[in-house]
Design a protein around this motif. Structure first.
Motif, PDB file in Angstrom:
ATOM      1  N   SER A   3       0.865  -1.173   0.000  1.00  0.00           N
ATOM      2  CA  SER A   3       0.000   0.000   0.000  1.00  0.00           C
ATOM      3  C   SER A   3       0.901   1.222   0.000  1.00  0.00           C
ATOM      4  CB  SER A   3      -0.932   0.008   1.206  1.00  0.00           C
ATOM      5  OG  SER A   3      -0.202   0.136   2.391  1.00  0.00           O
ATOM      6  N   GLU A   5       0.603   5.935  -0.145  1.00  0.00           N
ATOM      7  CA  GLU A   5      -0.196   7.142  -0.185  1.00  0.00           C
ATOM      8  C   GLU A   5       0.581   8.209  -0.940  1.00  0.00           C
ATOM      9  OE1 GLU A   5      -2.554  10.288   2.729  1.00  0.00           O
ATOM     10  OE2 GLU A   5      -1.217   8.822   3.626  1.00  0.00           O
ATOM     11  N   TRP A  91      -7.154  -4.578  -5.965  1.00  0.00           N
ATOM     12  CA  TRP A  91      -6.893  -3.163  -6.238  1.00  0.00           C
ATOM     13  C   TRP A  91      -7.959  -2.333  -5.538  1.00  0.00           C
ATOM     14  CZ3 TRP A  91      -3.225  -0.063  -8.205  1.00  0.00           C
ATOM     15  CH2 TRP A  91      -3.575   1.257  -8.473  1.00  0.00           C
ATOM     16  N   HIS A  93      -8.476   1.828  -4.386  1.00  0.00           N
ATOM     17  CA  HIS A  93      -7.914   3.175  -4.506  1.00  0.00           C
ATOM     18  C   HIS A  93      -8.899   4.175  -3.904  1.00  0.00           C
ATOM     19  CE1 HIS A  93      -6.042   6.380  -7.422  1.00  0.00           C
ATOM     20  NE2 HIS A  93      -6.100   6.810  -6.180  1.00  0.00           N
ATOM     21  N   VAL A 110      -4.846   6.864  -1.478  1.00  0.00           N
ATOM     22  CA  VAL A 110      -4.406   5.728  -0.677  1.00  0.00           C
ATOM     23  C   VAL A 110      -4.729   4.476  -1.481  1.00  0.00           C
ATOM     24  CG1 VAL A 110      -4.685   4.469   1.480  1.00  0.00           C
ATOM     25  CG2 VAL A 110      -4.816   6.980   1.470  1.00  0.00           C
ATOM     26  N   GLU A 112      -4.130   0.260  -2.124  1.00  0.00           N
ATOM     27  CA  GLU A 112      -3.726  -1.089  -1.713  1.00  0.00           C
ATOM     28  C   GLU A 112      -3.823  -1.961  -2.951  1.00  0.00           C
ATOM     29  OE1 GLU A 112      -6.658  -2.299   1.103  1.00  0.00           O
ATOM     30  OE2 GLU A 112      -6.037  -0.825   2.602  1.00  0.00           O
TER      31      GLU A 112
END
Length: 155
Positions: A3, A5, A91, A93, A110, A112
């Motif tokens: 992950s 940011e 996925w 977002h 952010v 993952e």
């Protein structure tokens, strides 16, 4: 699961940045380097809750397709897009928009993700994707920033 940011400061109000971030045409233009385009679902204009888009792009010399859906939508604070089908095992977002001084916006992405193929996918995540994916989002965000900060007339 990897992950990351990405935080981008934009000198435009959150409502404008939010709407631009959900615009299929802006996204397509921001990803011109990978020839990304919408080929299914909502293929132009602004997205809203429940919309799906199938994106086609070329990364690492390979053509990919990914269908994502807008699974959360709270204008102008946040929205989420998630993969429905495509190259990733996972996925997610999340896009966040908050006011900062003098009419600007702090835009936070952010993300993952998980590559498929078990151990081989984890190697790809470590060696390639953990560097490639943040850069791809930075490029997109710089384009969103440029569009959002361009002169506009309210109305």
């Amino acid at each position: 699961m990897p992950s990351f940011e990405i935080v981008t400061h934009v000198m435009a109000p959150p409502e404008r940045v939010f709407d631009i971030s959900l615009d299929v045409d802006v996204h397509t233009a921001s990803m011109a380097g990978s020839s990304e385009k919408a080929v299914g679902g909502a293929t132009t204009g602004g997205l809203k809750l429940g919309d799906t888009v199938t994106w086609q792009a070329r990364h690492f010399g390979v053509r990919w397709r990914m269908t994502s859906t807008i699974s959360a939508y709270d204008r102008p604070g946040c929205f989420v897009d998630e993969q429905v089908s495509g190259p990733f095992k996972h996925w997610y977002h999340a896009h966040f928009f908050r006011h900062h001084g003098h009419g600007g916006t702090v835009m936070s992405d952010v993300i993952e993700f998980a590559a498929p193929l078990g151990p081989l996918g984890r190697v790809a995540e470590t060696l390639v994707l953990r560097h490639y994916m943040p850069e791809l989002i930075r490029v997109r965000n710089q384009y969103v920033k440029q569009v959002a900060e361009a002169p506009f007339t309210a109305g």
